[in-house]
Structures are given as C-alpha cells and as structure tokens.
Design a protein around this motif. Structure first.
Motif, short mmCIF file in Angstrom:
data_model
loop_
_atom_site.label_atom_id
_atom_site.label_comp_id
_atom_site.label_asym_id
_atom_site.label_seq_id
_atom_site.Cartn_x
_atom_site.Cartn_y
_atom_site.Cartn_z
N LEU A 46 -52.05 -17.20 -17.17
CA LEU A 46 -52.79 -16.03 -17.65
C LEU A 46 -52.19 -14.81 -16.96
O LEU A 46 -52.24 -14.69 -15.74
N PHE A 55 -54.05 -8.12 -21.24
CA PHE A 55 -53.53 -9.47 -21.06
C PHE A 55 -52.24 -9.61 -21.86
O PHE A 55 -52.11 -9.05 -22.95
N LEU A 187 -58.04 -5.27 -22.14
CA LEU A 187 -59.12 -5.93 -21.41
C LEU A 187 -60.46 -5.77 -22.11
O LEU A 187 -61.23 -6.73 -22.21
N ALA A 190 -60.92 -8.28 -24.94
CA ALA A 190 -60.54 -9.66 -24.69
C ALA A 190 -61.56 -10.68 -25.18
O ALA A 190 -61.20 -11.68 -25.82
N ALA A 194 -61.24 -13.52 -28.00
CA ALA A 194 -61.39 -14.95 -27.71
C ALA A 194 -62.28 -15.65 -28.72
O ALA A 194 -62.02 -16.80 -29.09
N PHE A 209 -59.71 -16.34 -20.43
CA PHE A 209 -60.39 -15.05 -20.55
C PHE A 209 -61.79 -15.12 -19.94
O PHE A 209 -62.24 -14.18 -19.27
N HIS A 213 -63.28 -12.98 -16.68
CA HIS A 213 -64.52 -12.21 -16.69
C HIS A 213 -65.50 -12.70 -15.63
O HIS A 213 -66.26 -11.91 -15.08
#
Length: 226
Positions: A46, A55, A187, A190, A194, A209, A213
């Motif tokens: 990651l 990312f 970010l 994200a 996902a 992800f 977080h």
C-alpha cells in the motif's frame, strides 16, 4: 484501452507459475480428496504519497478476470461439460476493460536470495516508479490468499513516499509482458473508491484502505466514516 484479440484456449501442460495437484487424505475417518495449485507466495504494498495525499495503485489487464467475464456471455452449459479448446470465437468477446482491475503494487516471491522487503522495494520501483528504502517499508500483516485453490501466503507492506521519491514512470517490465498503468486515488475519495462495485479491484485494495483509515486517521486528520 488496448485491443484484445486472437484468443485461443488450450490445455496448460506446464507452467513456471503454478502446478496442479490432487491430494488424498482422511478426515475424521472419512476419505476425501482435494484439487489444488502450488504457486509462489507474494508481496503487496500500500503506497501513500504524502506530497499529494493520494494512494498509488496499479491498473492492469488480467486474463483470468477477462475469461471469467467472457464465460458469463456464453450459453449456459452443465458443469460436467469440458470447456471448449481452440479459438474462442463462438461469441463476440467482451471489451478489454472487462479484464482490467485496480490492485496494490505486488509481485511474486520468486527470488530466494532477497528478503520480502527487498522484493517489495523492487516491485514498487518497477511498477510505480518510486524508490523506497527497505527500512521505510512497514509490514501490515500476512494472510493466505486463494485458500480454496492455492493456499499461498501474501505479505502486505505499507510505504509512505513523496514526489521526491519518484524516479521513473513505472509500468512494470516490458520484457516480461507487463503493461501497468499507475493510478492515483485521492485520500478523501479512498473509501468511496473501495466500495464502488463498478470499479473492479482486489480485496487487498479494500482491506488496505480500511487499515489506513483505522491506523493513520489521526496522523492525517481524516474521517473514518465511508
């Protein structure tokens, strides 16, 4: 997106990436068997760019995904019927985008003289163009992938990079047939990314992800809600 054509399905008599086996065993007195593949373990990374707060993912065409999507377009057949060999031209093929997935930077553990961290560092450089020192790679966890078929282990790392670490365009090794597109996911987008089912992705993307977080929210002052 590149054009995909001249597709032909043939038996796989040998491969340097996987080998099929059948194991016979007894479980609580009941005789059983199971078919499985022996494959390499792997690493994934990651990557978070602290300059642009995004990312870094890779996007690439996956033949296995493409063929699964193609199977969905074919007439239904019984499970006992063998797949047809030869040119796959009985139905119009789906677009190449049907086989494209978003993934973490990753690679096979196939260099016994290198540590997992060193292999991960090479993959980040080759696929994404960032030069990350080995000591800057943080292990997140390891887990079994494809437990019903392969049982291989994947080790996931986390790496923070900046624009200063970018020394190339990435894209993978052309001589090995890799054709990789580097993707940036902001970010703040994200978690929606996902959970967006229209964007085909690996479970590694979703898990990593969520890990970010849960573990980095205070550092980057982000909300943990979706």
């Amino acid at each position: 997106m590149e054009h995909i054509g001249d597709i032909e399905v043939v038996p796989c008599s040998s491969s340097k990436y996987l080998r099929p086996f059948r194991v016979h065993y007894s479980q609580n007195g009941t005789k059983k068997y199971w078919d499985f593949m022996r494959t390499h373990d792997s690493v994934s990374v990651l990557i978070f760019n602290t300059t642009s707060h995004c990312f870094i993912l890779v996007k690439q065409f996956r033949p296995a995904v493409y063929m699964c999507e193609w199977e969905r377009t074919k007439p239904q057949r019984s499970l006992e019927e063998e797949p047809k060999e030869g040119p796959a031209d009985d139905v119009d093929p789906p677009p190449a985008s049907a086989g494209v997935t978003y993934e973490l930077c990753a690679g096979l553990v196939d260099k016994p003289d290198l540590s997992l961290e060193e292999i991960a560092r090479q993959e980040v450089l080759e696929e994404c163009g960032y030069d990350v020192p080995v000591d800057k790679l943080r292990k997140i966890t390891s887990y079994r992938s494809g437990v019903g078929v392969t049982g291989a282990r994947q080790t996931m790392f986390y790496a923070e990079v900046s624009d200063e670490n970018c020394v190339g365009e990435g894209g993978g090794k052309e001589q090995e047939g890799e054709l990789i597109e580097v993707i940036k996911v902001p970010l703040h987008e994200a978690m929606n990314f996902a959970y967006n089912e229209s964007l085909p992705k690996t479970m590694g993307v979703m898990f990593s992800f969520m890990w970010f977080h849960n573990n980095m929210a205070s550092k980057y002052k982000i909300s943990t809600s979706v």
